[in-house]
Design a protein around this motif. Structure first.
Motif, PDB file in Angstrom:
ATOM      1  N   SER A  61       0.798  -1.064   0.003  1.00 27.63           N
ATOM      2  CA  SER A  61       0.127  -0.115  -0.121  1.00 27.63           C
ATOM      3  C   SER A  61       0.902   1.345   0.045  1.00 27.63           C
ATOM      4  CB  SER A  61      -0.996   0.152   1.141  1.00 27.63           C
ATOM      5  OG  SER A  61      -2.018  -0.985   1.188  1.00 27.63           O
ATOM      6  N   GLN A  62       1.934   1.173   0.509  1.00 28.28           N
ATOM      7  CA  GLN A  62       2.841   2.387   0.953  1.00 28.28           C
ATOM      8  C   GLN A  62       3.431   2.551  -0.803  1.00 28.28           C
ATOM      9  OE1 GLN A  62       4.077   4.385   3.977  1.00 28.28           O
ATOM     10  NE2 GLN A  62       4.294   5.512   2.016  1.00 28.28           N
ATOM     11  N   ASN A  82       2.697   5.832  -2.866  1.00 26.09           N
ATOM     12  CA  ASN A  82       3.845   6.621  -3.443  1.00 26.09           C
ATOM     13  C   ASN A  82       3.936   6.837  -4.891  1.00 26.09           C
ATOM     14  OD1 ASN A  82       5.038   7.001  -0.722  1.00 26.09           O
ATOM     15  ND2 ASN A  82       6.666   5.284  -1.206  1.00 26.09           N
ATOM     16  N   ALA A  83       3.356   5.870  -5.617  1.00 26.91           N
ATOM     17  CA  ALA A  83       3.025   6.135  -7.132  1.00 26.91           C
ATOM     18  C   ALA A  83       1.858   6.580  -7.486  1.00 26.91           C
ATOM     19  CB  ALA A  83       3.208   4.502  -7.582  1.00 26.91           C
ATOM     20  N   MET A  84       1.291   6.826  -6.359  1.00 27.66           N
ATOM     21  CA  MET A  84      -0.030   7.967  -6.633  1.00 27.66           C
ATOM     22  C   MET A  84      -1.313   7.059  -6.976  1.00 27.66           C
ATOM     23  SD  MET A  84       1.244  11.517  -7.896  1.00 27.66           S
ATOM     24  CE  MET A  84      -0.182  12.258  -7.826  1.00 27.66           C
ATOM     25  N   GLN A  85      -0.964   5.582  -6.793  1.00 24.62           N
ATOM     26  CA  GLN A  85      -2.027   4.689  -7.586  1.00 24.62           C
ATOM     27  C   GLN A  85      -3.604   4.494  -6.268  1.00 24.62           C
ATOM     28  OE1 GLN A  85       0.011   1.024  -8.071  1.00 24.62           O
ATOM     29  NE2 GLN A  85       1.033   2.026 -10.277  1.00 24.62           N
ATOM     30  N   ILE A  86      -2.960   5.039  -5.146  1.00 22.20           N
ATOM     31  CA  ILE A  86      -4.013   4.699  -4.269  1.00 22.20           C
ATOM     32  C   ILE A  86      -4.005   6.009  -3.270  1.00 22.20           C
ATOM     33  CG2 ILE A  86      -4.240   2.344  -3.916  1.00 22.20           C
ATOM     34  CD1 ILE A  86      -2.797   2.429  -1.373  1.00 22.20           C
ATOM     35  N   GLY A  87      -5.162   6.157  -2.568  1.00 19.55           N
ATOM     36  CA  GLY A  87      -5.270   7.391  -1.690  1.00 19.55           C
ATOM     37  C   GLY A  87      -4.476   7.288  -0.344  1.00 19.55           C
ATOM     38  N   LEU A  88      -4.556   8.398   0.353  1.00 16.24           N
ATOM     39  CA  LEU A  88      -3.884   8.149   1.901  1.00 16.24           C
ATOM     40  C   LEU A  88      -5.071   7.454   2.845  1.00 16.24           C
ATOM     41  CD1 LEU A  88      -1.866   8.854   3.666  1.00 16.24           C
ATOM     42  CD2 LEU A  88      -3.116  10.968   4.411  1.00 16.24           C
ATOM     43  N   TYR A  89      -6.338   7.130   2.261  1.00 11.61           N
ATOM     44  CA  TYR A  89      -6.890   6.545   3.334  1.00 11.61           C
ATOM     45  C   TYR A  89      -6.948   5.291   3.218  1.00 11.61           C
ATOM     46  CZ  TYR A  89      -9.088  11.399   3.611  1.00 11.61           C
ATOM     47  OH  TYR A  89      -9.515  12.715   3.865  1.00 11.61           O
ATOM     48  N   HIS A  93       1.508  15.005   4.721  1.00  7.54           N
ATOM     49  CA  HIS A  93       1.803  15.943   3.811  1.00  7.54           C
ATOM     50  C   HIS A  93       1.165  15.554   2.487  1.00  7.54           C
ATOM     51  CE1 HIS A  93       5.058  13.076   3.124  1.00  7.54           C
ATOM     52  NE2 HIS A  93       5.495  13.432   4.314  1.00  7.54           N
ATOM     53  N   GLY A  94       1.796  15.793   1.160  1.00  2.87           N
ATOM     54  CA  GLY A  94       1.076  15.793  -0.094  1.00  2.87           C
ATOM     55  C   GLY A  94       1.007  14.376  -0.561  1.00  2.87           C
ATOM     56  N   HIS A  95       0.125  14.113  -1.394  1.00  4.65           N
ATOM     57  CA  HIS A  95       0.045  12.784  -2.051  1.00  4.65           C
ATOM     58  C   HIS A  95       1.091  12.354  -2.598  1.00  4.65           C
ATOM     59  CE1 HIS A  95      -1.652   9.905  -4.596  1.00  4.65           C
ATOM     60  NE2 HIS A  95      -2.574   9.362  -3.874  1.00  4.65           N
ATOM     61  N   GLY A  96       1.481  11.095  -2.554  1.00  9.23           N
ATOM     62  CA  GLY A  96       2.648  10.568  -3.265  1.00  9.23           C
ATOM     63  C   GLY A  96       3.961  10.791  -2.710  1.00  9.23           C
ATOM     64  N   ALA A  97       4.146  11.670  -1.581  1.00  7.07           N
ATOM     65  CA  ALA A  97       5.444  11.862  -0.823  1.00  7.07           C
ATOM     66  C   ALA A  97       5.680  10.486   0.009  1.00  7.07           C
ATOM     67  CB  ALA A  97       5.408  12.993   0.054  1.00  7.07           C
ATOM     68  N   THR A  98       7.109  10.228   0.115  1.00  8.09           N
ATOM     69  CA  THR A  98       7.391   9.031   0.732  1.00  8.09           C
ATOM     70  C   THR A  98       7.151   9.614   2.488  1.00  8.09           C
ATOM     71  OG1 THR A  98       9.135   8.332  -0.812  1.00  8.09           O
ATOM     72  CG2 THR A  98       9.328   7.490   1.474  1.00  8.09           C
TER      73      THR A  98
END
Length: 498
Positions: free
Chosen positions: A397-398, A402-409, A492-497
Motif C-alpha cells: 500500500s505504501q 507513493n506511486a499515486m495509485q491509491i489514496g492516503l485513506y 503531507h502531499g499525496h505521493g510523498a514518501t
C-alpha cells in the motif's frame, strides 16, 4: 494390673495435649513451594512479619513480574491469610479430640434437725471409662481431619497463585492493547485532519468528511474504554495482592512474553492431576476419616456411657464407708443406629465426591490441554502467516501510495488493519498464558519439564521491523511487539514518501 497401667497412661496422655501455633503452616509452605517454587507465610504479628513487610516493599519497588506478584499474594492476600487460620481451628479440634472429659466430683452433707443427731457426709469422684479406650481412634480421626484441612489450605494457596498469574497476563495484555488503541487514534486523527483540509479545498464530499471524523471519535471512545478496563484489571489484581495506598503504584514494564519455543509433552497430565492435586488428596483423606469415624461408632454401639469412680459415705449412726462405684448406661433404645446410619451415608457421599472430583479433574485437564494447544497453533499461525501478510499489505500500500495509485485513506486503512491484527494476536497470546496458568492449577502445580515465563524471549531481541526479513525465524522475535512507527504516515502531499 495391665488395665490399670493402660488407664493411667491414657489419663496422662490426655492431659498433656497443647496447641502449637505453627503446626500445619510449615506443611502448607512445603506443599506450595514444591509445586510452584514460591514461599507462603502466615502473618501472626511477630517481628518476623515486619521483615516480610519490608520484603513486600522490595518486590513492589521495581518492575513487577509474574513470579513476584504470586509471591506478594502468597504473603499478603487477606483472604488467604484468613484461610490460614482454618489450621488453628482444625488443630484446636484435634487437640480437643485427644483430651479426656473432666472427672466429676460430687459432695453432699446432711445436718440433723435434732440435737442428738449426727451429720451425714457423702463424697464421690467419677470418670468416664469407655473413652479411655476410644481415645486413640478419636485422635486418629481428628489427625486425619487436620491433614485434610492442611491440604485444603494449601490448595487454596495454589488457586490464589493461579488467579494472580491469569490476572497478571490480563494486565500485561491490556497495557499493550491500550498502546495499540492509541496508535489507532493517532491514525484516525491524522485522517480526520487531512479530511478537513481536503474538504476545505473542495476535494472530498461532506459524507467523506463526517465519516473520517466519526471514525476518529469512535477510536477516542474505544481508547477510553480500554483505559478504563486496564484500571479495573489493575484493581482486581490489587485485591488479589492485598495492596492499598502507595503500594498500588506498582508498574509492569515487560510485555506479554511469547509462548515457549517448544511445548513440553502434555501427555499423562490426567494421571499427574490425580496424583498431585491437593483437593483430590484432601477428599481422599476426608473419605478415610469418615470410615474411621464409622468404625468408632460401630465399636461402641453396644456400650453406653460407663462411669467409674470412688465413693465415700458416712451414715449418721454408722462407720464411714469407702469403695468404688460403677454407672452403666444400658443401650436398650439408642444403640447409635442413627449416628451409624449418618456416618455410613456421609462415607458413601465422600466416596462419590471423590469420584466426581477425579472425573471432573481428568475432563478439565483434557479440555484445558486442547485449548492450550489450539491457542498455541493460532499464535504460531498469526506469527508466521497473518502478521507477515499484514506487513506486506502495508508495504505494498505504501508503494502504491507513493506511486499515486491509491489514496492516503487506503494506506491508513491498511495500517489500521495491521494494528487490529496485532490486537487479535496479543489477545490470543494472553489467552494462551491464562490457559496455561489454569492448566497448571488443574494439575496441581507447574507443568513438567517446561520453562518458566522468565525464560521467554527477552525484550533485548530486536523487533521484526529492525531485522532483515529472513535473518532469523519468526519464533525468535517477541511476538507481542506492536508494529513499528506511530501508526500513520505524515499528512503531507499525496505521493510523498512518509
Amino acid at each position: 494390673m495391665r488395665l490399670l497401667t493402660l488407664a493411667c497412661a491414657l489419663l496422662f496422655a490426655g492431659g498433656c495435649a497443647s496447641i502449637q501455633k505453627e503446626k500445619g503452616h510449615a506443611e502448607v509452605a512445603t506443599l506450595v513451594e514444591e509445586r510452584i517454587g514460591r514461599k507462603t507465610r502466615w502473618n501472626q504479628g511477630t517481628p518476623e512479619d515486619a521483615e516480610v513487610s519490608r520484603h513486600l516493599d522490595g518486590l513492589l519497588k521495581g518492575d513487577l513480574t509474574s513470579d513476584h506478584a504470586v509471591e506478594v499474594a502468597l504473603l499478603n492476600n487477606p483472604a488467604l491469610q484468613s484461610t490460614y487460620e482454618d489450621l488453628g481451628i482444625s488443630q484446636a479440634d484435634m487437640v480437643q479430640a485427644g483430651l479426656l472429659s473432666n472427672p466429676t466430683f460430687d459432695a453432699s452433707i446432711g445436718f440433723p434437725l435434732s440435737n442428738d443427731g449426727v451429720s451425714e457426709t457423702e463424697f464421690s469422684l467419677v470418670q468416664g471409662f469407655v473413652e479411655l479406650f476410644t481415645l486413640p481412634l478419636r485422635k486418629r480421626v481428628a489427625q486425619e481431619q487436620f491433614m485434610a484441612d492442611t491440604l485444603r489450605v494449601a490448595h487454596e494457596a495454589l488457586s490464589t497463585a493461579a488467579e494472580v498469574r491469569k490476572l497478571f497476563s490480563e494486565v500485561q495484555a491490556r497495557q499493550q492493547l491500550v498502546e495499540l488503541r492509541r496508535m489507532v487514534l493517532q491514525a484516525t486523527e491524522a485522517a480526520a485532519e487531512l479530511a478537513t483540509l481536503q474538504h476545505g479545498a473542495g476535494n472530498i464530499t461532506d459524507l467523506e468528511l463526517v465519516t473520517e471524523q466519526a471514525a476518529s471519535e469512535e477510536a477516542r471512545l474505544e481508547l477510553a474504554r480500554e483505559e478504563l478496563t486496564l484500571v479495573e484489571d489493575r484493581e482486581r489484581l490489587n485485591r488479589l495482592l492485598g495492596l492499598w495506598g502507595p503500594r498500588t503504584q506498582w508498574a509492569i514494564s515487560e510485555k506479554l512474553p511469547a509462548p515457549p519455543l517448544e511445548e513440553a509433552s502434555l501427555e499423562r497430565l490426567e494421571s499427574l492431576a490425580i496424583r498431585q492435586r491437593l483437593d483430590i488428596d484432601a477428599a481422599r483423606k476426608q473419605s478415610e476419616l469418615l470410615w474411621n469415624a464409622l468404625e468408632l461408632a460401630r465399636s461402641t454401639r453396644f456400650f453406653g456411657r460407663v462411669d467409674v469412680g470412688l465413693h465415700t459415705h458416712r451414715d449418721a449412726n454408722g462407720p464411714r464407708l469407702f469403695g468404688p462405684t460403677l454407672t452403666l448406661e444400658l443401650p436398650i433404645f439408642d444403640q447409635r443406629q442413627a449416628l451409624i446410619a449418618r456416618l455410613e451415608a456421609q462415607h458413601r457421599q465422600g466416596e462419590r465426591r471423590l469420584a466426581e472430583l477425579s472425573i471432573n479433574a481428568r475432563s478439565e485437564v483434557r479440555a484445558a490441554r486442547a485449548r492450550l494447544l489450539t491457542l498455541r497453533g493460532v499464535t504460531e499461525r498469526y506469527q508466521r502467516v497473518v502478521l507477515p501478510l499484514r506487513e506486506k499489505v502495508v508495504e505494498q500500500s505504501q508503494l502504491q501510495y507513493n506511486a499515486m495509485q491509491i489514496g492516503l485513506y487506503a494506506l491508513l486503512d491498511a495500517k489500521q488493519s495491521q494494528v487490529e491484527a496485532y490486537r487479535t494476536f496479543i489477545e490470543t497470546v494472553r489467552d494462551y498464558w491464562m490457559t496455561r496458568a489454569e492448566l497448571e492449577q488443574l494439575v496441581g502445580g507447574s507443568l513438567p519439564g517446561t520453562a518458566s515465563r522468565q525464560d521467554a524471549p527477552s525484550d533485548d531481541t530486536p523487533p521484526a521491523s529492525e531485522r532483515p526479513p529472513e535473518a532469523t525465524p519468526p519464533e525468535s522475535s517477541p511476538p507481542t511487539e506492536p508494529p513499528s512507527g506511530n501508526g500513520h504516515p505524515p499528512a503531507h502531499g499525496h505521493g510523498a514518501t512518509p
